[in-house]
Design a protein around this motif. Structure first.
Motif, PDB file in Angstrom:
ATOM      1  N   UNK A  12       0.851  -1.200   0.000  1.00  0.00           N
ATOM      2  CA  UNK A  12       0.000   0.000   0.000  1.00  0.00           C
ATOM      3  C   UNK A  12       0.885   1.248   0.000  1.00  0.00           C
ATOM      4  N   UNK A  13       1.920   1.239   0.843  1.00  0.00           N
ATOM      5  CA  UNK A  13       2.781   2.418   0.985  1.00  0.00           C
ATOM      6  C   UNK A  13       3.609   2.675  -0.271  1.00  0.00           C
ATOM      7  N   UNK A  14       3.931   1.626  -1.010  1.00  0.00           N
ATOM      8  CA  UNK A  14       4.700   1.814  -2.251  1.00  0.00           C
ATOM      9  C   UNK A  14       3.806   2.299  -3.383  1.00  0.00           C
ATOM     10  N   UNK A  15       2.488   2.262  -3.173  1.00  0.00           N
ATOM     11  CA  UNK A  15       1.558   2.663  -4.228  1.00  0.00           C
ATOM     12  C   UNK A  15       1.231   1.539  -5.191  1.00  0.00           C
ATOM     13  N   UNK A  16       1.790   0.347  -4.952  1.00  0.00           N
ATOM     14  CA  UNK A  16       1.539  -0.780  -5.856  1.00  0.00           C
ATOM     15  C   UNK A  16       0.073  -1.187  -5.812  1.00  0.00           C
ATOM     16  N   UNK A  17      -0.512  -1.186  -4.609  1.00  0.00           N
ATOM     17  CA  UNK A  17      -1.887  -1.631  -4.421  1.00  0.00           C
ATOM     18  C   UNK A  17      -2.700  -0.494  -3.822  1.00  0.00           C
ATOM     19  N   UNK A  18      -3.913  -0.306  -4.340  1.00  0.00           N
ATOM     20  CA  UNK A  18      -4.818   0.672  -3.735  1.00  0.00           C
ATOM     21  C   UNK A  18      -5.616  -0.028  -2.647  1.00  0.00           C
ATOM     22  N   UNK A  19      -5.556   0.521  -1.447  1.00  0.00           N
ATOM     23  CA  UNK A  19      -6.198  -0.095  -0.293  1.00  0.00           C
ATOM     24  C   UNK A  19      -7.711  -0.129  -0.481  1.00  0.00           C
ATOM     25  N   UNK A  20      -8.328  -1.265  -0.193  1.00  0.00           N
ATOM     26  CA  UNK A  20      -9.774  -1.359  -0.312  1.00  0.00           C
ATOM     27  C   UNK A  20     -10.420  -1.979   0.915  1.00  0.00           C
ATOM     28  N   UNK A  21      -9.645  -2.729   1.717  1.00  0.00           N
ATOM     29  CA  UNK A  21     -10.229  -3.397   2.879  1.00  0.00           C
ATOM     30  C   UNK A  21     -10.749  -2.403   3.915  1.00  0.00           C
ATOM     31  N   UNK A  22      -9.981  -1.350   4.171  1.00  0.00           N
ATOM     32  CA  UNK A  22     -10.414  -0.367   5.172  1.00  0.00           C
ATOM     33  C   UNK A  22     -11.698   0.321   4.705  1.00  0.00           C
ATOM     34  N   UNK A  23     -11.778   0.603   3.396  1.00  0.00           N
ATOM     35  CA  UNK A  23     -12.989   1.238   2.863  1.00  0.00           C
ATOM     36  C   UNK A  23     -14.198   0.323   3.058  1.00  0.00           C
ATOM     37  N   UNK A  24     -14.019  -0.951   2.749  1.00  0.00           N
ATOM     38  CA  UNK A  24     -15.123  -1.908   2.936  1.00  0.00           C
ATOM     39  C   UNK A  24     -15.549  -1.976   4.397  1.00  0.00           C
ATOM     40  N   UNK A  25     -14.562  -2.131   5.280  1.00  0.00           N
ATOM     41  CA  UNK A  25     -14.889  -2.259   6.706  1.00  0.00           C
ATOM     42  C   UNK A  25     -15.498  -0.959   7.252  1.00  0.00           C
ATOM     43  N   UNK A  26     -15.047   0.188   6.749  1.00  0.00           N
ATOM     44  CA  UNK A  26     -15.624   1.473   7.171  1.00  0.00           C
ATOM     45  C   UNK A  26     -17.119   1.493   6.903  1.00  0.00           C
ATOM     46  N   UNK A  27     -17.518   1.008   5.735  1.00  0.00           N
ATOM     47  CA  UNK A  27     -18.944   0.980   5.403  1.00  0.00           C
ATOM     48  C   UNK A  27     -19.708   0.046   6.335  1.00  0.00           C
ATOM     49  N   UNK A  28     -19.120  -1.137   6.600  1.00  0.00           N
ATOM     50  CA  UNK A  28     -19.777  -2.111   7.481  1.00  0.00           C
ATOM     51  C   UNK A  28     -19.900  -1.541   8.895  1.00  0.00           C
ATOM     52  N   UNK A  29     -18.845  -0.914   9.393  1.00  0.00           N
ATOM     53  CA  UNK A  29     -18.866  -0.382  10.762  1.00  0.00           C
ATOM     54  C   UNK A  29     -19.913   0.712  10.910  1.00  0.00           C
ATOM     55  N   UNK A  52     -14.170   6.452  -1.031  1.00  0.00           N
ATOM     56  CA  UNK A  52     -12.966   5.634  -1.009  1.00  0.00           C
ATOM     57  C   UNK A  52     -11.759   6.523  -1.255  1.00  0.00           C
ATOM     58  N   UNK A  53     -10.807   6.472  -0.344  1.00  0.00           N
ATOM     59  CA  UNK A  53      -9.642   7.337  -0.397  1.00  0.00           C
ATOM     60  C   UNK A  53      -8.811   7.048  -1.636  1.00  0.00           C
ATOM     61  N   UNK A  54      -8.402   8.084  -2.340  1.00  0.00           N
ATOM     62  CA  UNK A  54      -7.583   7.889  -3.520  1.00  0.00           C
ATOM     63  C   UNK A  54      -6.355   8.782  -3.550  1.00  0.00           C
ATOM     64  N   UNK A  55      -6.393   9.896  -2.791  1.00  0.00           N
ATOM     65  CA  UNK A  55      -5.267  10.831  -2.819  1.00  0.00           C
ATOM     66  C   UNK A  55      -3.988  10.204  -2.273  1.00  0.00           C
TER      67      UNK A  55
END
Lengths: 246, 246
Positions: free
Chosen positions: A17-34, B23-26
């Motif tokens: 995630x920090x290298x920018x290779x992957x766009x984070x999606x798990x936190x976004x999903x869990x944010x919606x569920x929470x 969903x965060x993208x920045x």
């Protein structure tokens, strides 16, 4: 927004995630569920695959360790390879050690038998669980997550993470779901700021936000009203629309 | 991975991310830019639109305030409405106050004149800049970002954020870009763990990671080698492919 819902944080562990290779999606999903199930998510952190940084983050976020939140959910770093160090870091943060968990081992053995694979030393790494933790079910690939203190440790592979979330969240004592209403206006944020502020002052128990955007036809703003009291949210949105002339 | 590149953190300010609405993208965009330009991004945090939490995060992350990183980039909360509180929080963290910045005011006035709009009190809020800060150019909508200490404050609207990143990053003293090579294998992570670990041991100056995924045809794993020494990265990838039999 006034809320007595349990507070929560998410810790994402992953260099990718920090290298920018992957766009984070798990936190976004869990944010919606929470949000939908009555938990008040107040912080997300992403740290690298580094033992000391993971330990420090868990201590800062897990309320049972003096950290800031009632619940902490983690994503990533519980696979079979050398860079999967989350279990060890969580154990260290909670002042315990990691051992092969008999039930986790049985789950992995069963899956290996079913698929005609050997339970190799590397696969067995996924049964290494902090002493005192309870398991989180993995309906996708057997290797379990686990809960210890206020920390709930889940896998980074999105399908597995979602399966664990589906299993775990209904088992946690949630609060009241947040009601959220939004309206889009074709004006810049500055043009609605005064009306928004007036309504926000009237409804100080709610959260009113404005989110400007730009598309092909110019600037617009999404106005969002959020709160635990559904009737108040409806009232605030009606007041906002009236003021703005919608 | 061994690196003497400047370290960096990103702080995203926004209830809309924590509620799951957006969903965060920045941070993802900036992570890619930082990796490509020789900055070592080590942490991302998302906090709510709350003065005390923003101040605490800036102090924890800005190296000039005793925080953990050489550079801190923020996204969000610098618009014209009552919930845009980033400038005040950054000023408080840096022990200063906010004033109307003459140059920022002139930029806003010029844009308003051009578009036949009045520079209202709300629009003028976007010229409120911490005393001692320098401006970050906004090619999209005039309202500037700003830099103070190690903190670089940018807008949350993606188009504006990207414009500010494009302007700012070339002006910062970067390090060596990271070389990153990856290869996809149609095997589970457990089946490549041993080979990966062996090569990681040989190339301990590099970062070797494995990222399992599942698609229609079953499980696969992406193997990634990263490092500052391009020749070493090439050697490690060749060694990895040879061991795995690719």
């Amino acid at each position: 927004m006034q809320s007595d819902n349990p507070t929560a944080a998410i810790l994402v562990i992953g260099d990718e995630i920090l290298s920018g290779r992957t766009r984070e999606g798990n936190a976004h999903h869990l944010a919606q569920v929470l949000t939908a199930t009555g938990f008040d998510l107040q912080e997300i952190r992403v740290v690298s695959d580094d033992h000391d940084r993971i330990v420090a983050a868990i201590r800062a976020l897990d309320g049972t360790l003096g950290g800031g939140y009632d619940l902490l959910f983690t994503s990533g770093g519980i696979g079979p390879t050398h860079d999967d160090i989350t279990a060890d870091a969580v154990a260290a943060a909670h002042g315990t050690t990691v051992e092969i968990h008999p039930e986790a081992r049985a789950l992995l053995q069963e899956r290996c038998d079913r698929m005609g694979m050997a339970l190799t030393e590397n696969r067995l790494r996924m049964a290494r669980i902090p002493v005192g933790a309870t398991l989180i079910d993995n309906a996708v690939s057997a290797a379990p997550g686990f809960s210890i203190g206020a920390t709930h440790v889940m896998a980074g592979v999105p399908e597995v993470f979602r399966g664990m979330v589906d299993w775990l969240i209904p088992r946690l004592p949630g609060g009241r779901p947040v009601r959220s209403l939004s309206v889009e206006v074709r004006r810049g944020e500055s043009d609605v700021a005064e009306d928004l502020q007036a309504v926000a002052g009237e409804f100080s128990d709610l959260s009113l936000g404005s989110y400007p955007f730009r598309d092909d036809t110019g600037w617009g703003t999404n106005l969002v009203v959020r709160g635990l009291d559904a009737a108040r949210v409806d009232q605030a949105m009606a007041a906002l629309k009236e003021r703005i002339g919608l």
